[in-house]
Write a protein that holds these residues in place. Structure first.
Motif, mmCIF file in Angstrom:
data_model
loop_
_atom_site.group_PDB
_atom_site.id
_atom_site.type_symbol
_atom_site.label_atom_id
_atom_site.label_comp_id
_atom_site.label_asym_id
_atom_site.label_seq_id
_atom_site.Cartn_x
_atom_site.Cartn_y
_atom_site.Cartn_z
ATOM 1 N N ILE A 108 -17.709 -3.653 28.098
ATOM 2 C CA ILE A 108 -17.531 -4.914 28.825
ATOM 3 C C ILE A 108 -16.336 -4.806 29.771
ATOM 4 C CG2 ILE A 108 -17.124 -7.398 28.580
ATOM 5 C CD1 ILE A 108 -19.692 -6.511 27.239
ATOM 6 N N ASP A 109 -16.582 -4.948 31.074
ATOM 7 C CA ASP A 109 -15.459 -4.980 32.015
ATOM 8 C C ASP A 109 -15.488 -6.231 32.886
ATOM 9 O OD1 ASP A 109 -17.543 -4.351 33.683
ATOM 10 O OD2 ASP A 109 -16.661 -2.515 34.464
ATOM 11 N N SER A 110 -16.410 -7.146 32.578
ATOM 12 C CA SER A 110 -16.458 -8.453 33.227
ATOM 13 C C SER A 110 -17.245 -9.381 32.299
ATOM 14 C CB SER A 110 -17.123 -8.351 34.604
ATOM 15 O OG SER A 110 -18.458 -7.907 34.472
ATOM 16 N N THR A 111 -17.321 -10.641 32.655
ATOM 17 C CA THR A 111 -18.023 -11.606 31.822
ATOM 18 C C THR A 111 -19.491 -11.202 31.664
ATOM 19 O OG1 THR A 111 -16.554 -13.367 32.559
ATOM 20 C CG2 THR A 111 -18.645 -14.047 31.578
ATOM 21 N N LEU A 112 -19.965 -11.261 30.441
ATOM 22 C CA LEU A 112 -21.346 -10.909 30.139
ATOM 23 C C LEU A 112 -21.931 -11.970 29.226
ATOM 24 C CD1 LEU A 112 -23.702 -8.766 30.093
ATOM 25 C CD2 LEU A 112 -22.629 -7.901 28.002
ATOM 26 N N GLU A 113 -23.105 -12.488 29.570
ATOM 27 C CA GLU A 113 -23.802 -13.429 28.699
ATOM 28 C C GLU A 113 -24.679 -12.610 27.753
ATOM 29 O OE1 GLU A 113 -25.720 -17.784 29.060
ATOM 30 O OE2 GLU A 113 -26.485 -16.348 30.521
ATOM 31 N N ILE A 114 -24.340 -12.616 26.468
ATOM 32 C CA ILE A 114 -25.075 -11.802 25.495
ATOM 33 C C ILE A 114 -26.266 -12.553 24.912
ATOM 34 C CG2 ILE A 114 -23.134 -10.322 24.927
ATOM 35 C CD1 ILE A 114 -22.740 -12.032 22.374
ATOM 36 N N ALA A 115 -26.266 -13.860 25.036
ATOM 37 C CA ALA A 115 -27.357 -14.721 24.587
ATOM 38 C C ALA A 115 -27.187 -16.040 25.346
ATOM 39 C CB ALA A 115 -27.267 -14.951 23.085
ATOM 40 N N PRO A 116 -28.237 -16.843 25.433
ATOM 41 C CA PRO A 116 -28.099 -18.107 26.143
ATOM 42 C C PRO A 116 -26.913 -18.929 25.633
ATOM 43 C CG PRO A 116 -30.386 -17.691 25.620
ATOM 44 C CD PRO A 116 -29.590 -16.638 24.905
ATOM 45 N N GLY A 117 -25.956 -19.172 26.521
ATOM 46 C CA GLY A 117 -24.774 -19.977 26.179
ATOM 47 C C GLY A 117 -23.663 -19.226 25.470
ATOM 48 N N ILE A 118 -23.840 -17.916 25.228
ATOM 49 C CA ILE A 118 -22.797 -17.135 24.542
ATOM 50 C C ILE A 118 -22.303 -16.040 25.485
ATOM 51 C CG2 ILE A 118 -22.202 -15.683 22.567
ATOM 52 C CD1 ILE A 118 -24.468 -17.066 21.033
ATOM 53 N N LYS A 119 -21.065 -16.181 25.913
ATOM 54 C CA LYS A 119 -20.502 -15.234 26.887
ATOM 55 C C LYS A 119 -19.262 -14.553 26.307
ATOM 56 C CE LYS A 119 -21.960 -17.903 30.869
ATOM 57 N NZ LYS A 119 -21.554 -18.573 32.094
ATOM 58 N N VAL A 120 -19.102 -13.282 26.668
ATOM 59 C CA VAL A 120 -17.889 -12.538 26.328
ATOM 60 C C VAL A 120 -17.307 -12.003 27.623
ATOM 61 C CG1 VAL A 120 -18.621 -11.926 24.008
ATOM 62 C CG2 VAL A 120 -19.171 -10.390 25.877
ATOM 63 N N ARG A 175 -20.079 1.886 9.388
ATOM 64 C CA ARG A 175 -20.636 2.717 8.309
ATOM 65 C C ARG A 175 -21.533 1.879 7.388
ATOM 66 N NH1 ARG A 175 -18.992 7.652 8.544
ATOM 67 N NH2 ARG A 175 -16.953 8.210 9.376
ATOM 68 N N GLU A 176 -21.204 0.615 7.252
ATOM 69 C CA GLU A 176 -21.948 -0.286 6.358
ATOM 70 C C GLU A 176 -23.175 -0.890 7.048
ATOM 71 O OE1 GLU A 176 -22.284 -1.887 2.570
ATOM 72 O OE2 GLU A 176 -20.657 -0.598 3.247
ATOM 73 N N ASN A 177 -23.037 -1.241 8.316
ATOM 74 C CA ASN A 177 -24.110 -1.897 9.063
ATOM 75 C C ASN A 177 -24.535 -0.967 10.194
ATOM 76 O OD1 ASN A 177 -25.519 -3.454 11.033
ATOM 77 N ND2 ASN A 177 -24.685 -5.333 10.138
ATOM 78 N N LEU A 178 -25.697 -0.361 10.057
ATOM 79 C CA LEU A 178 -26.146 0.659 11.007
ATOM 80 C C LEU A 178 -26.835 0.092 12.240
ATOM 81 C CD1 LEU A 178 -27.488 3.281 8.440
ATOM 82 C CD2 LEU A 178 -25.214 3.122 9.476
ATOM 83 N N SER A 179 -27.012 -1.224 12.303
ATOM 84 C CA SER A 179 -27.723 -1.809 13.441
ATOM 85 C C SER A 179 -26.871 -2.708 14.332
ATOM 86 C CB SER A 179 -28.942 -2.596 12.956
ATOM 87 O OG SER A 179 -28.532 -3.676 12.147
ATOM 88 N N VAL A 180 -25.687 -3.112 13.876
ATOM 89 C CA VAL A 180 -24.857 -4.021 14.674
ATOM 90 C C VAL A 180 -24.464 -3.355 15.994
ATOM 91 C CG1 VAL A 180 -22.659 -3.364 13.587
ATOM 92 C CG2 VAL A 180 -22.903 -5.625 14.627
ATOM 93 N N LYS A 181 -24.505 -4.147 17.059
ATOM 94 C CA LYS A 181 -24.118 -3.663 18.385
ATOM 95 C C LYS A 181 -22.648 -4.001 18.630
ATOM 96 C CE LYS A 181 -28.766 -4.286 20.185
ATOM 97 N NZ LYS A 181 -29.415 -4.924 19.051
ATOM 98 N N VAL A 182 -21.936 -3.086 19.276
ATOM 99 C CA VAL A 182 -20.503 -3.235 19.541
ATOM 100 C C VAL A 182 -20.303 -3.660 20.992
ATOM 101 C CG1 VAL A 182 -18.269 -2.059 19.578
ATOM 102 C CG2 VAL A 182 -20.001 -1.398 17.879
ATOM 103 N N LEU A 183 -19.453 -4.672 21.189
ATOM 104 C CA LEU A 183 -19.055 -5.131 22.515
ATOM 105 C C LEU A 183 -17.554 -4.940 22.625
ATOM 106 C CD1 LEU A 183 -20.984 -8.517 22.415
ATOM 107 C CD2 LEU A 183 -21.749 -6.407 23.527
ATOM 108 N N VAL A 184 -17.114 -4.139 23.596
ATOM 109 C CA VAL A 184 -15.689 -3.853 23.725
ATOM 110 C C VAL A 184 -15.394 -3.385 25.146
ATOM 111 C CG1 VAL A 184 -15.885 -1.441 22.927
ATOM 112 C CG2 VAL A 184 -13.727 -2.677 22.617
ATOM 113 N N SER A 185 -14.184 -3.624 25.587
ATOM 114 C CA SER A 185 -13.750 -3.153 26.900
ATOM 115 C C SER A 185 -13.432 -1.661 26.837
ATOM 116 C CB SER A 185 -12.492 -3.912 27.331
ATOM 117 O OG SER A 185 -11.892 -3.272 28.440
ATOM 118 N N PRO A 186 -13.798 -0.909 27.860
ATOM 119 C CA PRO A 186 -13.415 0.506 27.882
ATOM 120 C C PRO A 186 -11.903 0.678 27.931
ATOM 121 C CG PRO A 186 -14.363 -0.137 29.996
ATOM 122 C CD PRO A 186 -14.541 -1.290 29.056
ATOM 123 N N TYR A 187 -11.188 -0.319 28.413
ATOM 124 C CA TYR A 187 -9.724 -0.250 28.460
ATOM 125 C C TYR A 187 -9.121 -0.317 27.054
ATOM 126 C CZ TYR A 187 -10.909 -1.343 33.255
ATOM 127 O OH TYR A 187 -11.472 -1.318 34.502
#
Length: 135
Positions: free
Chosen positions: A123-135, A79-91
């Motif tokens: 996210i349901d497997s490893t994802l590189e969101i930026a160079p060197g940053i993986k979730v 509600r406060e930040n209208l541009s942030v992207k969310v990364l989360v597992s569907p589980y």
């Protein structure tokens, strides 16, 4: 990378920062600003403000798992930040979680799916969101 703990169960400065059962940490590099979890409430935003940290430039919020003490503040953030992207597992959002500590009770958060729409990467497997940053 600079890591700032925004909410946790304890603090070394109780007169300055509030605590709650939950966790939230801000991870900053020269190019990215990533929030790891949102604690149990919007308290992490109050502590960030006290620390002089600006959460308006967040690139991502990554929710590590579907317990309310890690995702309970997501609605406040979105509600406060209208541009942030969310990364989360569907589980995390589709399962119901319970704790037996203190008697069985639900520990699933209320997911703000309407606010997550259009800005969530599931996210349901490893994802590189930026160079060197993986979730």
């Amino acid at each position: 990378m600079i890591v700032s703990i925004l909410s946790d169960n304890r603090t070394a400065e109780p007169d300055k920062y509030r605590t709650e059962h939950g966790m939230s940490a801000l991870l900053k590099t020269d190019e990215y600003s990533i929030l790891l979890d949102t604690g149990a409430s919007g308290l992490f935003m109050e502590n960030a403000d006290t620390m002089g940290l600006d959460l308006s430039d967040l690139n991502y919020v990554f929710i590590s798992h579907g317990h309310a003490d890690h995702a309970g503040g997501l609605e406040s953030l979105l509600r406060e930040n209208l541009s942030v992207k969310v990364l989360v597992s569907p589980y995390a959002t589709s399962a119901r979680f319970h704790s037996l500590r203190g008697g069985e009770h639900c520990i699933s958060p209320k997911w703000p799916l309407d606010l997550m729409e259009g800005r969530t990467t599931w996210i349901d497997s490893t994802l590189e969101i930026a160079p060197g940053i993986k979730v």
